[in-house]
Design a protein around this motif. Structure first.
Motif, PDB file in Angstrom:
ATOM      1  N   HIS A 199       1.290  13.727   1.385  1.00 43.40           N
ATOM      2  CA  HIS A 199       2.450  13.252   0.629  1.00 43.40           C
ATOM      3  C   HIS A 199       3.169  14.401  -0.086  1.00 43.40           C
ATOM      4  CE1 HIS A 199       5.037  10.638  -1.598  1.00 43.40           C
ATOM      5  NE2 HIS A 199       4.526  10.962  -2.757  1.00 43.40           N
ATOM      6  N   GLN A 200       2.424  15.299  -0.695  1.00 39.03           N
ATOM      7  CA  GLN A 200       3.017  16.336  -1.545  1.00 39.03           C
ATOM      8  C   GLN A 200       3.370  17.626  -0.804  1.00 39.03           C
ATOM      9  OE1 GLN A 200      -0.471  16.486  -4.133  1.00 39.03           O
ATOM     10  NE2 GLN A 200       0.794  15.754  -5.853  1.00 39.03           N
ATOM     11  N   TRP A 247       0.786  13.861 -12.360  1.00 39.78           N
ATOM     12  CA  TRP A 247       1.771  14.089 -11.289  1.00 39.78           C
ATOM     13  C   TRP A 247       2.430  12.754 -10.974  1.00 39.78           C
ATOM     14  CZ3 TRP A 247       3.219  12.603  -6.414  1.00 39.78           C
ATOM     15  CH2 TRP A 247       4.065  13.488  -5.713  1.00 39.78           C
ATOM     16  N   ASP A 248       3.737  12.759 -10.897  1.00 39.52           N
ATOM     17  CA  ASP A 248       4.426  11.479 -10.686  1.00 39.52           C
ATOM     18  C   ASP A 248       5.657  11.631  -9.804  1.00 39.52           C
ATOM     19  OD1 ASP A 248       4.799   8.789 -10.914  1.00 39.52           O
ATOM     20  OD2 ASP A 248       5.847   8.882 -12.831  1.00 39.52           O
ATOM     21  N   GLY A 249       5.475  12.325  -8.699  1.00 35.79           N
ATOM     22  CA  GLY A 249       6.561  12.416  -7.733  1.00 35.79           C
ATOM     23  C   GLY A 249       7.373  13.683  -7.896  1.00 35.79           C
ATOM     24  N   GLY A 250       8.259  13.885  -6.926  1.00 38.59           N
ATOM     25  CA  GLY A 250       9.109  15.072  -6.920  1.00 38.59           C
ATOM     26  C   GLY A 250      10.494  14.677  -6.451  1.00 38.59           C
ATOM     27  N   CYS A 296      -7.656  10.244 -11.171  1.00 40.84           N
ATOM     28  CA  CYS A 296      -7.609   8.786 -11.065  1.00 40.84           C
ATOM     29  C   CYS A 296      -6.169   8.308 -11.030  1.00 40.84           C
ATOM     30  CB  CYS A 296      -8.346   8.133 -12.237  1.00 40.84           C
ATOM     31  SG  CYS A 296      -7.648   8.507 -13.846  1.00 40.84           S
ATOM     32  N   GLY A 346       0.841  -1.200   0.000  1.00 38.21           N
ATOM     33  CA  GLY A 346       0.000   0.000   0.000  1.00 38.21           C
ATOM     34  C   GLY A 346       0.865   1.234   0.000  1.00 38.21           C
ATOM     35  N   PHE A 347       0.548   2.177  -0.892  1.00 38.06           N
ATOM     36  CA  PHE A 347       1.373   3.372  -0.983  1.00 38.06           C
ATOM     37  C   PHE A 347       1.278   4.199   0.287  1.00 38.06           C
ATOM     38  CE2 PHE A 347       2.009   7.825  -2.238  1.00 38.06           C
ATOM     39  CZ  PHE A 347       3.310   7.722  -2.724  1.00 38.06           C
ATOM     40  N   PHE A 348       0.068   4.262   0.851  1.00 38.23           N
ATOM     41  CA  PHE A 348      -0.184   5.131   2.004  1.00 38.23           C
ATOM     42  C   PHE A 348      -0.904   4.293   3.053  1.00 38.23           C
ATOM     43  CE2 PHE A 348      -1.941   9.131   3.893  1.00 38.23           C
ATOM     44  CZ  PHE A 348      -0.809   9.917   3.812  1.00 38.23           C
ATOM     45  N   SER A 397      -0.613   4.411  -5.614  1.00 45.08           N
ATOM     46  CA  SER A 397       0.724   4.851  -6.012  1.00 45.08           C
ATOM     47  C   SER A 397       0.615   5.829  -7.175  1.00 45.08           C
ATOM     48  CB  SER A 397       1.552   3.656  -6.502  1.00 45.08           C
ATOM     49  OG  SER A 397       1.682   2.702  -5.480  1.00 45.08           O
ATOM     50  N   PRO A 398       1.459   6.862  -7.204  1.00 45.00           N
ATOM     51  CA  PRO A 398       1.541   7.690  -8.399  1.00 45.00           C
ATOM     52  C   PRO A 398       1.988   6.817  -9.582  1.00 45.00           C
ATOM     53  CG  PRO A 398       2.697   8.716  -6.554  1.00 45.00           C
ATOM     54  CD  PRO A 398       2.355   7.310  -6.154  1.00 45.00           C
ATOM     55  N   PRO A 399       1.770   7.281 -10.814  1.00 45.30           N
ATOM     56  CA  PRO A 399       1.271   8.603 -11.213  1.00 45.30           C
ATOM     57  C   PRO A 399      -0.221   8.778 -10.966  1.00 45.30           C
ATOM     58  CG  PRO A 399       1.644   7.229 -13.154  1.00 45.30           C
ATOM     59  CD  PRO A 399       2.165   6.454 -11.976  1.00 45.30           C
ATOM     60  N   TYR A 411      -3.571  11.149 -12.250  1.00 44.73           N
ATOM     61  CA  TYR A 411      -4.059  11.792 -13.478  1.00 44.73           C
ATOM     62  C   TYR A 411      -5.235  12.710 -13.157  1.00 44.73           C
ATOM     63  CZ  TYR A 411      -1.293   8.045 -15.514  1.00 44.73           C
ATOM     64  OH  TYR A 411      -0.252   7.218 -15.841  1.00 44.73           O
TER      65      TYR A 411
END
Lengths: 273, 273, 273, 273
Positions: B121-122, B255-258, B71, B6-8, B22-24, B26
């Motif tokens: 997260h961001q 968006w796909d991370g930083g 999504c 699980g991402f979170f 999980s990213p990305p 949309y």
């Protein structure tokens, strides 16, 4: 450059905007608890290493509804009660860590953003949900009373789907309010790495519990519980094999921080799905 | 012991319960932007060291409403749109870090829990709010159209108080959609220490931005903006000295991370109020 | 004594507080329609005398989701869109009255009070619900487009239970948007008598329909529909025997009153449960 | 043809879908009342003929918050409390009719659809709002208690704007719970004519009150009240000239119908704005 103030985000020069105030946090509320046994393998599915199953009754689960009013030390939230009242439902299991037994909240739904913010701090994995529980009242026209024959319903929904519903009929006072949520909490606080595919940037195992706890008598009786499927939830995987008991209790609580048990710097505590 | 997925949160054996995938990630949506000038000192009040004011137009602020559908890569959320649609309003300023200019979201309100989780997260400091913006539609009986004379309203409320309202009347296409929210974002991700009075357990400065960005023409015109006081918000402190412009634009974003700019291990980035 | 103004309650000296403005009412929105056949006996269960089943395809049902923006002639609601946007899902059947065919809304859920007020006036039996339907958008990152392959989901919940969900995959343009909701509406407006056990104080059969109607092309394709049980709803009794079709269409509508077909003064149209 | 059942809409063969059950209706709840004097002309603005101002203290107004749990004779709603709990705030004035004094609810906001449906039946002009009032609890950590020094806040919002807020500090028991909401209610039930510009199709003046009423001691003390403007509400026109008193009381109520005072068949009771 300005120094930033505020316990939580958004931090500003004054700190006034913080989603949550500094602890201690004060709570008064009513708890409706249903304890039951599920397959211990399903409990193990929710315990990351180094947490393990307890030996005694490892499949015991508590599903708890709480109807809270809460505030900071200033008590100002009580006068603008959209900022102090919230409802929640949460699932607790027990786990073992280095020979000690902990309680652990594995799923939880709340209905206010400040409650979500507290959860990020305390390691409660909070989502938004819609929770309802019958309220006792001194006048019986539209309410039960806390005593023999009092009947209390409770429901949980999220994502426009009902997830759980319970009905508890009180019979007598109980020596306890169940045993699953009776230990210090062992929770993880995790922030995924910001770069795509990175390991967790931060993962910490913490312990916390109430600094102050007062409670009225616990009442117990007959209880029914139904769990429902949802594509985004795993509550129904904790299938009800056997009801242990149902409880109703009014409590007053103060929470004022916990302690860090371990900071897991290598990201090994998680593996992305 | 089970590996957790699980991402979170909540992480489980399957990862299915994670509040966010999980990213990305949309997004398709409509942005209504109001840019204005306030006292630069009030902007500085929101910039923790080592971030500083920009030299050019340091008091510029963007207040942006967005009406999103979003999504994961599976696109499954689009078929259960309670999980994909959300609205938000957010305040962006610019700041300077080691000679580079960044945008920074200083206040933001959303209306879904998955949006709050993405914000944790961001580094977007998300609270719950109630946001509304007029929607364009091909048929004019109950809707404006994106073109000359189209009139769009937008409102923001939180805690049962109205915080902001704007009215934008489109006049012509614009070469840009404003300049305040046009840089990579520089955000903090902070977890307070779990022990009472402890410094932050984790504080990180990160940079992120869209991996993919498509947009229709930006439209501009006359805009009015009103901000209102609230005991728990500081938006109204960013008083409107002069309107810069108003914009309407439809966009598609991935968006796909930083990337992490700094992990601040000594807790010095914050001082509790 | 003051003359009271206002189309609906509460009436005051100015009329400003009225829950709904005077017609005409203006609407722009998107309709997602699923038509199917159920047991005609279940349709008859919803038709009070003198309404009867139609002879041709008497078990045809339309379940329609609508995402609306609406306003009065002043258009002021469009600038404060909490007062103009709402969503709804409603069930339409056909009925026969003195040789004419009518459409009739038998169940409907909305998410705003002004929509409930309009329903009391128009004879739509509105309850509150939570409705979601996928939105088209010019940018595809998080949205389908109205065209071949566009996939749209729709869900309905009330009382914290999901009642219906549909998925429509567009294939081609259609000559029509279905046939069930294509006639003037025949609705009852009823006020129960205020005295205990009294017959209805007022019962009226009315006819109404759009004064103006514009629409884009109707699209059709594959559609799935699932209905779920609820103790307070009877939607699931209209079991899906056979899908007729699914449709998506953008429309603009003006409603400006209807006409009374009969006032039923003896209360005989109803019999209390 | 089927006989239709159900107290209210939608009527069906079984009656199960009715938005509201047949009376009697049972309520348990807490009332926070603020009484004050405004300009009697503003009260007269809310009284259609043949209702008139009372002679004694004609500008007295009660603004009442209520936190209810309610059910039908079956009590089944108590076990699914999303169907039984609701909050409301309402404004009551007194009026004179043929020498008798009545109470009259002139504005009211609730947060559930079944409460709106009851209002249509009883002549309460209900809109949706967001109401909050501090709850008493046996444990003081996050709650006041009903007794000297207990402080209770109450807020009302609608349309994403705050309309009113009050703070009541209890001092002592009171012989009464105020005098404005102490008479039978005189309400209108009105359905506008369905044809454009037509007079009312139905207008009735009714009287009703509780069939059974139980109450704990009324408490009184210091009270503050603030009213706020809204473009769609006229509450703030009832400006606070002088506070009369503030009260807190727990009550149990049964409502079981009323009686018709007059049916106004010529539509003369209203004139469209």
């Amino acid at each position: 450059m300005t120094d930033m103030k505020g316990f939580f985000y958004p931090r500003t020069a004054s700190g006034r905007s913080s989603l949550i105030p500094s602890p201690p946090w004060y709570y008064s509320g009513d708890l409706l608890t249903v304890e039951y046994r599920t397959d211990p393998t399903r409990v193990a599915d929710l315990l990351p290493a180094p947490l393990g199953l307890v030996q005694d009754d490892p499949g015991a689960v508590a599903l708890i509804w709480a109807d809270w009013q809460s505030c900071s030390a200033s008590r100002e939230e009580l006068l603008d009660p959209v900022r102090s009242q919230y409802k929640e439902a949460f699932v607790v299991v027990r786990c073992s860590l280095e020979g000690r037994t902990y309680s652990r909240c594995v799923f939880i739904w709340v209905d206010k953003d400040f409650a979500i913010g507290r959860g990020v701090h305390q390691g409660y994995p909070k989502k938004l949900g819609s929770m309802w529980q019958t309220r006792p009242h001194p006048f019986p026209q539209g309410a039960p009373q806390i005593g023999p024959g009092g009947v209390f319903g409770a429901t949980l929904a999220a994502g426009d789907r009902r997830l759980a519903e319970a009905v508890l009929t009180l019979r007598e006072e109980s020596a306890d309010n169940g045993f699953v949520n009776a230990h210090p909490m062992a929770h993880h606080r995790v922030l995924p790495g910001i770069a795509r595919g990175a390991p967790d940037a931060f993962a910490e195992l913490i312990e916390s519990g109430a600094t102050q706890f007062e409670a009225g008598p616990a009442w117990t009786g007959e209880v029914e519980l139904r769990l429902f499927e949802s594509p985004t939830e795993e509550l129904a995987l904790l299938r009800v094999h056997e009801i242990i008991g149902g409880y109703y209790r009014q409590v007053g609580v103060v929470w004022d921080g916990g302690r860090s048990l371990a900071v897991l710097t290598d990201g090994s505590a998680s593996e992305d799905a």
